[in-house]
Design a protein around this motif. Structure first.
Motif, short mmCIF file in Angstrom:
data_model
loop_
_atom_site.label_atom_id
_atom_site.label_comp_id
_atom_site.label_asym_id
_atom_site.label_seq_id
_atom_site.Cartn_x
_atom_site.Cartn_y
_atom_site.Cartn_z
N VAL A 103 -4.96 -8.57 -4.44
CA VAL A 103 -4.99 -7.31 -3.71
C VAL A 103 -4.27 -7.57 -2.39
CG1 VAL A 103 -6.44 -5.59 -2.57
CG2 VAL A 103 -7.20 -6.64 -4.74
N GLN A 104 -3.22 -6.80 -2.12
CA GLN A 104 -2.53 -6.96 -0.85
C GLN A 104 -3.07 -5.94 0.14
OE1 GLN A 104 1.76 -6.99 -1.03
NE2 GLN A 104 1.92 -7.85 1.01
N ARG A 105 -3.50 -6.44 1.29
CA ARG A 105 -4.09 -5.60 2.32
C ARG A 105 -3.02 -5.23 3.35
NH1 ARG A 105 -9.54 -7.16 5.70
NH2 ARG A 105 -10.60 -6.18 3.96
N PHE A 106 -2.98 -3.92 3.66
CA PHE A 106 -2.04 -3.42 4.66
C PHE A 106 -2.81 -2.69 5.76
CE2 PHE A 106 0.60 -3.43 0.78
CZ PHE A 106 1.69 -4.16 1.23
N PHE A 107 -2.42 -2.95 7.01
CA PHE A 107 -2.95 -2.23 8.15
C PHE A 107 -1.90 -1.23 8.59
CE2 PHE A 107 -5.21 -6.22 8.14
CZ PHE A 107 -6.53 -5.82 8.37
N PHE A 108 -2.21 0.05 8.48
CA PHE A 108 -1.27 1.09 8.86
C PHE A 108 -1.63 1.63 10.22
CE2 PHE A 108 -0.98 1.34 4.15
CZ PHE A 108 0.35 1.02 4.03
N ILE A 109 -0.78 1.31 11.18
CA ILE A 109 -1.03 1.81 12.52
C ILE A 109 0.07 2.75 13.01
CG2 ILE A 109 -2.49 -0.12 13.22
CD1 ILE A 109 0.00 -1.29 14.63
N ASP A 110 1.22 2.67 12.36
CA ASP A 110 2.34 3.53 12.77
C ASP A 110 3.36 3.59 11.64
OD1 ASP A 110 3.66 1.06 12.89
OD2 ASP A 110 3.58 0.99 15.08
N SER A 111 4.44 4.34 11.86
CA SER A 111 5.44 4.51 10.81
C SER A 111 6.15 3.19 10.49
CB SER A 111 6.46 5.58 11.19
OG SER A 111 7.08 5.28 12.42
N LEU A 121 6.22 -4.07 -0.83
CA LEU A 121 5.91 -3.67 -2.21
C LEU A 121 7.16 -3.64 -3.08
CD1 LEU A 121 3.22 -0.96 -1.45
CD2 LEU A 121 2.86 -3.19 -2.55
N ARG A 122 8.32 -3.49 -2.48
CA ARG A 122 9.57 -3.59 -3.24
C ARG A 122 9.77 -5.02 -3.71
NH1 ARG A 122 12.65 -0.24 0.89
NH2 ARG A 122 12.41 1.84 0.08
N LYS A 123 9.37 -5.99 -2.89
CA LYS A 123 9.55 -7.40 -3.21
C LYS A 123 8.53 -7.92 -4.21
CE LYS A 123 11.43 -8.45 1.34
NZ LYS A 123 11.15 -9.09 2.63
N VAL A 124 7.29 -7.53 -4.04
CA VAL A 124 6.23 -8.00 -4.93
C VAL A 124 5.35 -6.83 -5.32
CG1 VAL A 124 6.17 -10.36 -4.04
CG2 VAL A 124 4.70 -8.63 -3.01
N LYS A 125 4.77 -6.89 -6.49
CA LYS A 125 3.92 -5.81 -6.98
C LYS A 125 2.52 -6.36 -7.27
CE LYS A 125 7.36 -2.68 -7.81
NZ LYS A 125 8.36 -3.27 -6.97
N PRO A 126 1.63 -6.33 -6.25
CA PRO A 126 0.27 -6.81 -6.48
C PRO A 126 -0.46 -5.90 -7.47
CG PRO A 126 0.42 -5.69 -4.37
CD PRO A 126 1.82 -5.77 -4.93
N GLN A 127 -1.57 -6.38 -8.01
CA GLN A 127 -2.34 -5.56 -8.95
C GLN A 127 -2.96 -4.36 -8.26
OE1 GLN A 127 -2.41 -8.90 -8.95
NE2 GLN A 127 -1.67 -9.37 -10.99
N ALA A 128 -3.22 -4.48 -6.94
CA ALA A 128 -3.78 -3.37 -6.16
C ALA A 128 -3.44 -3.60 -4.69
CB ALA A 128 -5.30 -3.31 -6.34
N ILE A 129 -3.53 -2.54 -3.90
CA ILE A 129 -3.38 -2.67 -2.46
C ILE A 129 -4.61 -2.07 -1.79
CG2 ILE A 129 -0.86 -2.65 -2.53
CD1 ILE A 129 -0.96 0.22 -1.41
N GLU A 130 -4.92 -2.58 -0.61
CA GLU A 130 -5.99 -2.03 0.20
C GLU A 130 -5.36 -1.51 1.48
OE1 GLU A 130 -10.38 -3.22 1.94
OE2 GLU A 130 -9.00 -4.83 1.46
N ILE A 131 -5.63 -0.25 1.80
CA ILE A 131 -5.06 0.41 2.97
C ILE A 131 -6.14 0.51 4.04
CG2 ILE A 131 -4.17 2.59 3.82
CD1 ILE A 131 -2.89 3.00 1.06
N MET A 132 -5.77 0.07 5.25
CA MET A 132 -6.73 0.11 6.35
C MET A 132 -6.07 0.72 7.58
SD MET A 132 -8.65 -3.45 5.80
CE MET A 132 -10.27 -2.92 6.30
N PRO A 133 -6.76 1.45 8.41
CA PRO A 133 -8.17 1.81 8.29
C PRO A 133 -8.36 2.96 7.33
CG PRO A 133 -7.30 2.75 10.29
CD PRO A 133 -6.19 1.95 9.65
N GLY A 134 -9.54 3.07 6.80
CA GLY A 134 -9.84 4.13 5.84
C GLY A 134 -10.13 5.47 6.50
N ILE A 135 -10.74 5.44 7.68
CA ILE A 135 -11.15 6.70 8.30
C ILE A 135 -11.02 6.65 9.82
CG2 ILE A 135 -12.70 7.62 6.52
CD1 ILE A 135 -14.94 6.11 8.04
#
Length: 183
Positions: A103-111, A121-135
Motif C-alpha cells: 500500500v503506497q501512502r500519499f500525503f496530499f497537501i497541495d496540487s 503511480l505512473r512508475k509503479v502500480k501498488p495494490q492499493a494507495i492510502e490518501i491522507m489526510p482523510g478529513i
C-alpha cells in the motif's frame, strides 16, 4: 487485495502496544502496524496472526529499518507478514517485484503533492494507495474549539466552489487557492 478491502472496509491502525491488543481482539480483519522496531516486529506480527489478522507493516515507521529496497526482501523472508505500507516509490517497486502486497501512502497537501503522486503511480502500480489526510473540515472544527481566537486558513487541493463553502462552513476564516479562476 481488492477483495480483501471490499470485505473489510475498516482497518485497525495500531500506533502503540495498547492498541495492538485491542486490534487483535477487534472485529477488524486488517491491521496496519505503525509502530515498533526491528527487534519486536516479528513478535507483534505473530501476535496479530494468532488472532487471524492480516498484517501490513508501515516500514517507514519501524525503528531500525532502512529505506533501502533490500529491506523488503528481508521482511518478506523473515517476518511472515501480509504486506507493507510505505511512502517510498523505490520500496513499492521492490515489493511488486517480489510479489509482496504493498500500500503506497500519499500525503496530499497541495496540487504539487497531487502531481507527484500521479507521477509516482505512473512508475509503479501498488495494490492499493492510502490518501491522507482523510478529513480536513473535522480538523478545522476541532482546532477552532481549542483555539477560537486564532483564524484558520485552509489551503491545498481546493479548486471547487463547494470545497470553499465546506471549508468556511467548518469554521475556517479564509481559503487560499492557486486556481486563478476561483479568485
Amino acid at each position: 487485495m481488492r477483495e480483501l478491502l471490499e470485505s473489510n472496509p475498516i482497518i485497525g491502525a495500531v500506533k502503540n502496544d495498547e492498541s495492538l491488543e485491542i486490534a487483535a481482539k477487534s472485529e477488524c480483519e486488517i491491521v496496519f502496524l505503525l509502530t515498533g522496531d526491528i527487534v519486536t516486529l516479528k513478535h507483534k506480527i505473530s501476535y496479530l496472526h494468532k488472532y487471524g489478522k492480516k498484517v501490513f507493516v508501515h516500514v517507514d515507521m519501524i525503528t531500525g529499518i532502512s529505506s533501502s529496497p533490500i529491506i523488503v526482501d528481508y521482511i518478506k523472508k523473515e517476518l511472515n507478514l501480509d504486506g507493507i505500507i510505505t511512502t517510498k516509490t523505490n520500496i513499492v517497486k521492490r515489493a511488486i517485484e517480489i510479489e509482496l502486497n504493498v500500500v503506497q501512502r500519499f500525503f496530499f497537501i497541495d496540487s504539487m503533492s497531487l502531481e507527484n503522486a500521479i507521477e509516482s503511480l505512473r512508475k509503479v502500480k501498488p495494490q492499493a494507495i492510502e490518501i491522507m489526510p482523510g478529513i480536513v473540515p473535522k480538523l478545522v472544527k476541532k482546532i477552532n474549539k481549542v483555539y477560537p481566537n486564532i483564524p484558520i486558513i485552509c489551503g491545498g487541493l481546493i479548486d471547487e466552489k463547494e470545497e470553499i463553502i465546506n471549508a468556511l462552513s467548518s469554521g475556517a476564516m479564509a481559503v487560499s487557492l492557486s486556481k486563478t479562476e476561483m479568485w
